[in-house]
Design a protein around this motif. Structure first.
Motif, PDB file in Angstrom:
ATOM      1  N   GLY A  78       0.675  -1.186  -0.082  1.00  0.00           N
ATOM      2  CA  GLY A  78      -0.047  -0.005   0.031  1.00  0.00           C
ATOM      3  C   GLY A  78       0.755   1.223  -0.196  1.00  0.00           C
ATOM      4  N   ASP A  79       0.200   2.318   0.352  1.00  0.00           N
ATOM      5  CA  ASP A  79       0.898   3.692   0.263  1.00  0.00           C
ATOM      6  C   ASP A  79       1.863   3.912   1.275  1.00  0.00           C
ATOM      7  OD1 ASP A  79      -0.881   4.473  -1.678  1.00  0.00           O
ATOM      8  OD2 ASP A  79      -2.107   5.544  -0.628  1.00  0.00           O
ATOM      9  N   ILE A  80       2.827   4.690   1.190  1.00  0.00           N
ATOM     10  CA  ILE A  80       3.775   4.938   2.458  1.00  0.00           C
ATOM     11  C   ILE A  80       3.063   5.982   3.212  1.00  0.00           C
ATOM     12  CG2 ILE A  80       6.057   6.339   2.930  1.00  0.00           C
ATOM     13  CD1 ILE A  80       7.009   5.427   0.083  1.00  0.00           C
ATOM     14  N   GLN A  81       3.136   5.683   4.577  1.00  0.00           N
ATOM     15  CA  GLN A  81       2.483   6.154   5.643  1.00  0.00           C
ATOM     16  C   GLN A  81       3.392   7.164   6.151  1.00  0.00           C
ATOM     17  OE1 GLN A  81       0.001   3.836   8.074  1.00  0.00           O
ATOM     18  NE2 GLN A  81      -1.787   4.936   7.499  1.00  0.00           N
ATOM     19  N   LYS A  82       4.570   6.734   6.420  1.00  0.00           N
ATOM     20  CA  LYS A  82       5.391   7.536   7.296  1.00  0.00           C
ATOM     21  C   LYS A  82       7.122   7.158   6.740  1.00  0.00           C
ATOM     22  CE  LYS A  82       7.031   8.010  12.007  1.00  0.00           C
ATOM     23  NZ  LYS A  82       6.850   7.663  13.676  1.00  0.00           N
ATOM     24  N   ILE A  83       7.988   8.108   6.798  1.00  0.00           N
ATOM     25  CA  ILE A  83       9.286   8.016   6.302  1.00  0.00           C
ATOM     26  C   ILE A  83      10.096   8.705   7.411  1.00  0.00           C
ATOM     27  CG2 ILE A  83       8.809  10.054   4.506  1.00  0.00           C
ATOM     28  CD1 ILE A  83      10.993   8.658   3.089  1.00  0.00           C
ATOM     29  N   THR A  84      10.923   8.061   7.979  1.00  0.00           N
ATOM     30  CA  THR A  84      11.814   8.388   8.997  1.00  0.00           C
ATOM     31  C   THR A  84      13.381   8.330   8.503  1.00  0.00           C
ATOM     32  OG1 THR A  84      10.126   7.748  10.633  1.00  0.00           O
ATOM     33  CG2 THR A  84      12.211   8.076  11.624  1.00  0.00           C
ATOM     34  N   TYR A  96      24.745  10.096   1.975  1.00  0.00           N
ATOM     35  CA  TYR A  96      23.957   9.001   1.763  1.00  0.00           C
ATOM     36  C   TYR A  96      23.167   9.020   3.225  1.00  0.00           C
ATOM     37  CZ  TYR A  96      27.580   7.407  -1.328  1.00  0.00           C
ATOM     38  OH  TYR A  96      28.403   7.142  -2.269  1.00  0.00           O
ATOM     39  N   GLU A  97      21.705   8.786   2.926  1.00  0.00           N
ATOM     40  CA  GLU A  97      21.044   8.554   3.997  1.00  0.00           C
ATOM     41  C   GLU A  97      20.191   7.179   4.107  1.00  0.00           C
ATOM     42  OE1 GLU A  97      19.812  13.381   4.743  1.00  0.00           O
ATOM     43  OE2 GLU A  97      18.255  12.054   3.662  1.00  0.00           O
ATOM     44  N   THR A  98      19.755   6.889   5.374  1.00  0.00           N
ATOM     45  CA  THR A  98      19.031   5.495   5.369  1.00  0.00           C
ATOM     46  C   THR A  98      18.089   5.992   6.130  1.00  0.00           C
ATOM     47  OG1 THR A  98      21.107   4.345   6.026  1.00  0.00           O
ATOM     48  CG2 THR A  98      19.070   3.344   6.543  1.00  0.00           C
ATOM     49  N   TYR A  99      16.689   5.452   5.856  1.00  0.00           N
ATOM     50  CA  TYR A  99      15.182   5.735   5.992  1.00  0.00           C
ATOM     51  C   TYR A  99      14.491   4.415   6.262  1.00  0.00           C
ATOM     52  CZ  TYR A  99      15.750  10.435   4.029  1.00  0.00           C
ATOM     53  OH  TYR A  99      16.069  11.717   4.048  1.00  0.00           O
ATOM     54  N   GLU A 100      13.672   4.661   7.262  1.00  0.00           N
ATOM     55  CA  GLU A 100      12.580   3.588   7.620  1.00  0.00           C
ATOM     56  C   GLU A 100      11.388   3.980   6.862  1.00  0.00           C
ATOM     57  OE1 GLU A 100      11.759   0.749  11.046  1.00  0.00           O
ATOM     58  OE2 GLU A 100      10.484   2.524  11.179  1.00  0.00           O
ATOM     59  N   TRP A 111      15.375   1.410   3.569  1.00  0.00           N
ATOM     60  CA  TRP A 111      16.068   1.977   2.414  1.00  0.00           C
ATOM     61  C   TRP A 111      17.180   2.974   2.473  1.00  0.00           C
ATOM     62  CZ3 TRP A 111      14.210   1.159  -2.997  1.00  0.00           C
ATOM     63  CH2 TRP A 111      13.025   0.523  -3.017  1.00  0.00           C
ATOM     64  N   ILE A 112      18.008   2.885   1.727  1.00  0.00           N
ATOM     65  CA  ILE A 112      19.511   3.618   1.454  1.00  0.00           C
ATOM     66  C   ILE A 112      19.281   4.324   0.132  1.00  0.00           C
ATOM     67  CG2 ILE A 112      21.738   3.840   1.456  1.00  0.00           C
ATOM     68  CD1 ILE A 112      21.430   1.343   3.137  1.00  0.00           C
ATOM     69  N   ILE A 113      19.684   5.809   0.214  1.00  0.00           N
ATOM     70  CA  ILE A 113      19.662   6.508  -1.082  1.00  0.00           C
ATOM     71  C   ILE A 113      20.856   7.631  -0.865  1.00  0.00           C
ATOM     72  CG2 ILE A 113      17.894   8.241  -0.179  1.00  0.00           C
ATOM     73  CD1 ILE A 113      16.800   8.437  -3.042  1.00  0.00           C
ATOM     74  N   GLY A 114      21.508   7.784  -1.972  1.00  0.00           N
ATOM     75  CA  GLY A 114      22.283   9.044  -1.778  1.00  0.00           C
ATOM     76  C   GLY A 114      23.242   8.862  -3.342  1.00  0.00           C
ATOM     77  N   GLY A 115      24.499   9.422  -3.351  1.00  0.00           N
ATOM     78  CA  GLY A 115      25.392   9.439  -4.478  1.00  0.00           C
ATOM     79  C   GLY A 115      24.656  10.443  -5.381  1.00  0.00           C
ATOM     80  N   LEU A 116      23.890  11.503  -5.055  1.00  0.00           N
ATOM     81  CA  LEU A 116      23.210  12.305  -6.074  1.00  0.00           C
ATOM     82  C   LEU A 116      24.409  13.243  -6.845  1.00  0.00           C
ATOM     83  CD1 LEU A 116      20.511  13.787  -6.716  1.00  0.00           C
ATOM     84  CD2 LEU A 116      20.994  15.528  -4.969  1.00  0.00           C
ATOM     85  N   ARG A 117      24.171  13.229  -8.145  1.00  0.00           N
ATOM     86  CA  ARG A 117      25.014  13.853  -9.016  1.00  0.00           C
ATOM     87  C   ARG A 117      24.037  14.138 -10.322  1.00  0.00           C
ATOM     88  NH1 ARG A 117      30.465  12.021 -11.779  1.00  0.00           N
ATOM     89  NH2 ARG A 117      30.797  13.764 -12.930  1.00  0.00           N
ATOM     90  N   ASP A 118      23.945  15.500 -10.640  1.00  0.00           N
ATOM     91  CA  ASP A 118      23.425  16.101 -11.799  1.00  0.00           C
ATOM     92  C   ASP A 118      21.895  15.454 -11.706  1.00  0.00           C
ATOM     93  OD1 ASP A 118      25.422  16.982 -13.054  1.00  0.00           O
ATOM     94  OD2 ASP A 118      26.135  15.074 -14.154  1.00  0.00           O
ATOM     95  N   GLY A 119      21.344  15.397 -10.487  1.00  0.00           N
ATOM     96  CA  GLY A 119      19.896  15.223 -10.366  1.00  0.00           C
ATOM     97  C   GLY A 119      19.748  13.674 -10.280  1.00  0.00           C
TER      98      GLY A 119
END
Length: 129
Positions: A78-84, A96-100, A111-119
């Motif tokens: 289902g939909d994401i209710q919360k992201i922390t 780099y950031e780690t989220y629940e 989830w892990i997201i990062g390495g932002l370059r050129d959008g």
């Protein structure tokens, strides 16, 4: 299914959070971080069967290989209710950031997201799945 195998791409674990986007007419609640909005969009796109343009070419390629399975899994949650934001790390000048993520059905994912370059992010994956 291991979603992280699909979305890892060529980069190491990393993420940043932005304010969260509305999803399916429901706004997810965001707490901290710079990449929450981007992560929400990536997960929302994957849930609809699309590999986000926010992913680098390597991450998109990995995503495309298994997008059908990823979409089915995320649709069940289902939909994401919360992201922390759990943690933010600077690795050699790259953030780099780690989220629940908490979903409507009660399931949570890290989830892990990062390495932002050129959008685009060189890292966007789940440790769960």
């Amino acid at each position: 299914m291991r979603i992280h195998q699909t979305l890892c791409g060529a980069a190491a674990a990393s993420l940043l959070a932005f304010p969260v986007l509305a999803q399916d007419s429901q706004a997810a609640e965001a707490q901290g971080g710079q990449y929450a909005e981007a992560l929400t969009r990536i997960v929302t796109d994957a849930r609809t069967g699309t590999c986000s343009e926010l992913m680098s070419a390597g991450v998109q390629l990995a995503c495309q290989r298994r997008i059908q399975q990823i979409a089915l899994t995320l649709e069940r949650f289902g939909d994401i209710q919360k992201i922390t934001l759990l943690k933010a790390e600077d690795r050699g000048g790259v953030l780099y950031e780690t989220y629940e993520l908490g979903f409507v059905d009660g399931f949570t994912m890290t989830w892990i997201i990062g390495g932002l370059r050129d959008g685009q992010f060189s890292t966007a994956f789940s440790e769960d799945g």
